[in-house]
Design an enzyme around this catalytic site. Structure first.
Site, PDB file in Angstrom:
ATOM      1  N   LYS A   1       0.996  -1.529   0.027  1.00  0.00           N
ATOM      2  CA  LYS A   1       0.023   0.092   0.169  1.00  0.00           C
ATOM      3  C   LYS A   1       1.313   1.133  -0.223  1.00  0.00           C
ATOM      4  O   LYS A   1       0.749   1.943  -0.501  1.00  0.00           O
ATOM      5  CB  LYS A   1      -1.020   0.342   1.079  1.00  0.00           C
ATOM      6  CG  LYS A   1      -2.172  -1.502   1.497  1.00  0.00           C
ATOM      7  CD  LYS A   1      -2.909  -0.766   2.477  1.00  0.00           C
ATOM      8  CE  LYS A   1      -2.087  -1.705   3.917  1.00  0.00           C
ATOM      9  NZ  LYS A   1      -0.859  -2.650   4.099  1.00  0.00           N
TER      10      LYS A   1
ATOM     11  N   ARG B   1      -9.805   1.065   8.429  1.00  0.00           N
ATOM     12  CA  ARG B   1      -9.825  -0.284   8.716  1.00  0.00           C
ATOM     13  C   ARG B   1     -10.428  -1.691   9.472  1.00  0.00           C
ATOM     14  O   ARG B   1     -10.062  -2.209   9.542  1.00  0.00           O
ATOM     15  CB  ARG B   1      -8.288  -0.111   9.229  1.00  0.00           C
ATOM     16  CG  ARG B   1      -7.168  -0.985   9.086  1.00  0.00           C
ATOM     17  CD  ARG B   1      -5.920  -0.685   9.736  1.00  0.00           C
ATOM     18  NE  ARG B   1      -4.919  -1.086   9.553  1.00  0.00           N
ATOM     19  CZ  ARG B   1      -4.128  -0.704   9.175  1.00  0.00           C
ATOM     20  NH1 ARG B   1      -3.672   0.678   8.490  1.00  0.00           N
ATOM     21  NH2 ARG B   1      -2.931  -1.360   9.294  1.00  0.00           N
TER      22      ARG B   1
ATOM     23  N   ARG C   1      11.773  -5.855   5.183  1.00  0.00           N
ATOM     24  CA  ARG C   1      11.485  -4.722   5.151  1.00  0.00           C
ATOM     25  C   ARG C   1      12.920  -3.458   5.432  1.00  0.00           C
ATOM     26  O   ARG C   1      12.683  -3.611   6.911  1.00  0.00           O
ATOM     27  CB  ARG C   1      10.334  -3.482   4.925  1.00  0.00           C
ATOM     28  CG  ARG C   1       9.621  -2.407   5.256  1.00  0.00           C
ATOM     29  CD  ARG C   1       8.346  -2.027   4.764  1.00  0.00           C
ATOM     30  NE  ARG C   1       7.993  -2.298   6.104  1.00  0.00           N
ATOM     31  CZ  ARG C   1       6.092  -2.501   6.244  1.00  0.00           C
ATOM     32  NH1 ARG C   1       6.077  -2.002   5.282  1.00  0.00           N
ATOM     33  NH2 ARG C   1       5.711  -2.522   8.002  1.00  0.00           N
TER      34      ARG C   1
ATOM     35  N   ARG D   1      11.129  -0.798  11.293  1.00  0.00           N
ATOM     36  CA  ARG D   1       9.980  -1.526  12.191  1.00  0.00           C
ATOM     37  C   ARG D   1       9.499  -1.927  13.296  1.00  0.00           C
ATOM     38  O   ARG D   1      10.000  -3.086  13.072  1.00  0.00           O
ATOM     39  CB  ARG D   1       8.651  -0.796  11.438  1.00  0.00           C
ATOM     40  CG  ARG D   1       8.211   0.187  10.673  1.00  0.00           C
ATOM     41  CD  ARG D   1       6.776   0.360   9.772  1.00  0.00           C
ATOM     42  NE  ARG D   1       6.293   0.220  10.135  1.00  0.00           N
ATOM     43  CZ  ARG D   1       4.871  -0.544   9.402  1.00  0.00           C
ATOM     44  NH1 ARG D   1       4.975   0.520   7.782  1.00  0.00           N
ATOM     45  NH2 ARG D   1       3.660  -1.190   9.426  1.00  0.00           N
TER      46      ARG D   1
ATOM     47  N   ARG E   1      -0.451  -9.391  12.764  1.00  0.00           N
ATOM     48  CA  ARG E   1      -1.824  -7.716  12.131  1.00  0.00           C
ATOM     49  C   ARG E   1      -2.139  -8.216  10.947  1.00  0.00           C
ATOM     50  O   ARG E   1      -3.291  -7.941  10.305  1.00  0.00           O
ATOM     51  CB  ARG E   1      -0.427  -7.186  12.032  1.00  0.00           C
ATOM     52  CG  ARG E   1       0.415  -6.833  13.180  1.00  0.00           C
ATOM     53  CD  ARG E   1       1.453  -5.595  12.086  1.00  0.00           C
ATOM     54  NE  ARG E   1       1.540  -5.128  10.729  1.00  0.00           N
ATOM     55  CZ  ARG E   1       2.961  -5.027  10.710  1.00  0.00           C
ATOM     56  NH1 ARG E   1       4.106  -5.367  10.976  1.00  0.00           N
ATOM     57  NH2 ARG E   1       2.990  -3.673   9.561  1.00  0.00           N
TER      58      ARG E   1
HETATM   59  P1  AP5 Z   1       5.019  -1.749   1.539  1.00  0.00           P
HETATM   60  O1  AP5 Z   1       4.470  -0.697   0.524  1.00  0.00           O
HETATM   61  O2  AP5 Z   1       5.086  -1.097   2.908  1.00  0.00           O
HETATM   62  O3  AP5 Z   1       3.376  -2.098   2.558  1.00  0.00           O
HETATM   63  P2  AP5 Z   1       2.350  -2.007   2.937  1.00  0.00           P
HETATM   64  O4  AP5 Z   1       1.200  -2.696   2.297  1.00  0.00           O
HETATM   65  O5  AP5 Z   1       2.226  -0.034   3.207  1.00  0.00           O
HETATM   66  O6  AP5 Z   1       2.619  -2.431   4.792  1.00  0.00           O
HETATM   67  P3  AP5 Z   1       2.563  -1.705   6.290  1.00  0.00           P
HETATM   68  O7  AP5 Z   1       3.606  -2.643   6.832  1.00  0.00           O
HETATM   69  O8  AP5 Z   1       2.703  -0.440   6.446  1.00  0.00           O
HETATM   70  O9  AP5 Z   1       1.118  -2.239   6.483  1.00  0.00           O
HETATM   71  P4  AP5 Z   1      -0.470  -2.141   7.493  1.00  0.00           P
HETATM   72  O10 AP5 Z   1      -1.518  -1.845   7.272  1.00  0.00           O
HETATM   73  O11 AP5 Z   1       0.628  -3.170   9.042  1.00  0.00           O
HETATM   74  O12 AP5 Z   1       0.866  -0.183   8.148  1.00  0.00           O
HETATM   75  P5  AP5 Z   1       0.331   1.029   8.462  1.00  0.00           P
HETATM   76  O13 AP5 Z   1       1.413   1.213   8.998  1.00  0.00           O
HETATM   77  O14 AP5 Z   1      -0.776   1.068   8.280  1.00  0.00           O
HETATM   78  O15 AP5 Z   1       5.750  -3.086   1.522  1.00  0.00           O
HETATM   79  C1  AP5 Z   1       6.447  -4.078   2.308  1.00  0.00           C
HETATM   80  C2  AP5 Z   1       7.498  -4.733   1.462  1.00  0.00           C
HETATM   81  O16 AP5 Z   1       7.453  -5.315   1.011  1.00  0.00           O
HETATM   82  C3  AP5 Z   1       8.754  -3.317   1.190  1.00  0.00           C
HETATM   83  O17 AP5 Z   1       9.957  -4.193   1.323  1.00  0.00           O
HETATM   84  C4  AP5 Z   1       8.618  -2.767   0.109  1.00  0.00           C
HETATM   85  O18 AP5 Z   1       9.451  -2.886  -1.098  1.00  0.00           O
HETATM   86  C5  AP5 Z   1       7.982  -4.420  -0.375  1.00  0.00           C
HETATM   87  N1  AP5 Z   1       7.243  -4.797  -1.775  1.00  0.00           N
HETATM   88  C6  AP5 Z   1       5.844  -4.063  -2.082  1.00  0.00           C
HETATM   89  N2  AP5 Z   1       5.164  -3.887  -2.860  1.00  0.00           N
HETATM   90  C7  AP5 Z   1       6.250  -4.878  -3.130  1.00  0.00           C
HETATM   91  C8  AP5 Z   1       5.908  -5.996  -5.266  1.00  0.00           C
HETATM   92  N3  AP5 Z   1       4.831  -5.699  -6.028  1.00  0.00           N
HETATM   93  N4  AP5 Z   1       6.826  -7.138  -5.066  1.00  0.00           N
HETATM   94  C9  AP5 Z   1       7.849  -7.635  -4.110  1.00  0.00           C
HETATM   95  N5  AP5 Z   1       8.297  -6.554  -3.306  1.00  0.00           N
HETATM   96  C10 AP5 Z   1       7.643  -5.607  -2.799  1.00  0.00           C
HETATM   97  O19 AP5 Z   1      -0.567   0.468  10.536  1.00  0.00           O
HETATM   98  C11 AP5 Z   1       0.698   0.275  11.626  1.00  0.00           C
HETATM   99  C12 AP5 Z   1       0.060   0.390  12.277  1.00  0.00           C
HETATM  100  O20 AP5 Z   1      -0.707   1.037  13.092  1.00  0.00           O
HETATM  101  C13 AP5 Z   1      -0.930  -0.854  12.703  1.00  0.00           C
HETATM  102  O21 AP5 Z   1      -1.287  -1.879  12.877  1.00  0.00           O
HETATM  103  C14 AP5 Z   1      -1.994  -0.026  13.900  1.00  0.00           C
HETATM  104  O22 AP5 Z   1      -1.974  -0.860  14.864  1.00  0.00           O
HETATM  105  C15 AP5 Z   1      -2.026   1.342  13.416  1.00  0.00           C
HETATM  106  N6  AP5 Z   1      -3.538   1.705  12.733  1.00  0.00           N
HETATM  107  C16 AP5 Z   1      -2.641   2.901  10.861  1.00  0.00           C
HETATM  108  N7  AP5 Z   1      -3.523   2.616  10.745  1.00  0.00           N
HETATM  109  C17 AP5 Z   1      -4.906   2.511  11.304  1.00  0.00           C
HETATM  110  C18 AP5 Z   1      -6.231   2.255  11.029  1.00  0.00           C
HETATM  111  N8  AP5 Z   1      -6.613   3.324   9.951  1.00  0.00           N
HETATM  112  N9  AP5 Z   1      -7.380   2.071  12.392  1.00  0.00           N
HETATM  113  C19 AP5 Z   1      -6.928   1.784  13.380  1.00  0.00           C
HETATM  114  N10 AP5 Z   1      -4.811   1.262  13.605  1.00  0.00           N
HETATM  115  C20 AP5 Z   1      -4.662   1.627  12.327  1.00  0.00           C
HETATM  116 MG    MG Z   2       2.591   0.967   5.184  1.00  0.00          MG
END
Ligand code: AP5
Ligand code: MG
Length: 210
Positions: A16, A89, A123, A156, A167
């Site tokens: 994402k 979410r 990552r 992270r 997660r």
């Molecule tokens: P990356 O692009 O970083 O993936 P992502 O989908 O952004 O993953 P996140 O870990 O950021 O998602 P998340 O939803 O768990 O975390 P968030 O920060 O939102 O890619 C991942 C890896 O893959 C990278 O190394 C990249 O290079 C590689 N990659 C990408 N595309 C690729 C491809 N096509 N092929 C191969 N490799 C590839 O949330 C974190 C925490 O915050 C949550 O757990 C929760 O506690 C809280 N939180 C955030 N938002 C909310 C909400 N709305 N409500 C409640 N709690 C929330």
């Molecule tokens: Mg992300």
């Protein structure tokens, strides 16, 4: 194409953030990542950051009220269109969002649990500009600074295997129901996150008519 109002759904590590950065740059949209906003609050040790940290470290969702209070004011500059990355979410968040703004498309990026664990354990993220890397394809061994800004790369806190598994469970239980929620509203498009990054981008741009 400016003006698009888009949500990216998908499990942790689906890509994402990677795709949101590229799409907003290409289309001139605003990038709103609740995860990035929360990590900034945690780093600055704000009252919200202090409340959110425990949930994030365990891989649980931060309570809806805290998220909604944080995100509401962020739509001020969103007239040019936006990509919401990691929000909504829960069904409660999606219902609240309907009272804030209409949407043009919801893109669900799908990825298997096995691949999620593989991608997140390898990552690395830039502390300075937030650029996202992976040890398996765009960092050489021992490389620890960002190619874009020279900032330090870090892992992270929630990218530990047990937390990643939790997660993914939380995604399946609380966030996956949004697929049906948005399908019912004729907004849902699905993309396979197993594809290479360029192909995923091309598919998203095609969906957005760009
Ligand atoms: P990356 O692009 O970083 O993936 P992502 O989908 O952004 O993953 P996140 O870990 O950021 O998602 P998340 O939803 O768990 O975390 P968030 O920060 O939102 O890619 C991942 C890896 O893959 C990278 O190394 C990249 O290079 C590689 N990659 C990408 N595309 C690729 C491809 N096509 N092929 C191969 N490799 C590839 O949330 C974190 C925490 O915050 C949550 O757990 C929760 O506690 C809280 N939180 C955030 N938002 C909310 C909400 N709305 N409500 C409640 N709690 C929330
Ligand atoms: Mg992300």
């Amino acid at each position: 194409m400016a003006g698009k109002r888009v949500v990216f759904l998908g499990p942790p590590g689906a890509g994402k953030g990677t795709q949101a950065k590229r799409v907003v740059e290409k289309l001139g949209l605003l990038h709103l990542s609740t995860g990035d906003l929360l990590r900034d609050e945690v780093a600055r040790k704000t009252p919200l950051g202090e409340k959110a940290k425990g949930y994030m470290d365990r891989g649980e969702l931060v309570p809806d009220k805290l998220i909604l209070d944080m995100i509401r004011g962020r739509f001020a500059g969103a007239g040019k269109g936006f990509v919401l990355d990691g929000f909504p979410r829960t069904v409660a968040q999606a219902e609240a969002l309907e009272g804030i703004t209409p949407l043009d498309a919801v893109v669900s990026i799908d990825l298997s649990r096995e691949e999620v664990v593989r991608r997140l354990t390898s990552r690395r993220v830039c502390l300075g500009c937030g650029a996202i890397y992976n040890l398996t394809f765009n960092l050489s061994a021992g490389e620890s600074t960002c190619k874009a800004c020279g900032g330090n790369l870090y892992q992270r806190d929630d990218d530990r295997p047990a937390v990643i598994e939790n997660r993914y469970d939380v995604y399946e239980k609380s966030t996956a129901p949004l697929v049906a929620f948005y399908r019912k509203r004729n907004l849902l498009h699905s993309v396979s996150g197993e594809l290479g990054s360029e192909q995923v981008l091309a598919e998203i741009l095609r969906i957005l008519g760009a």
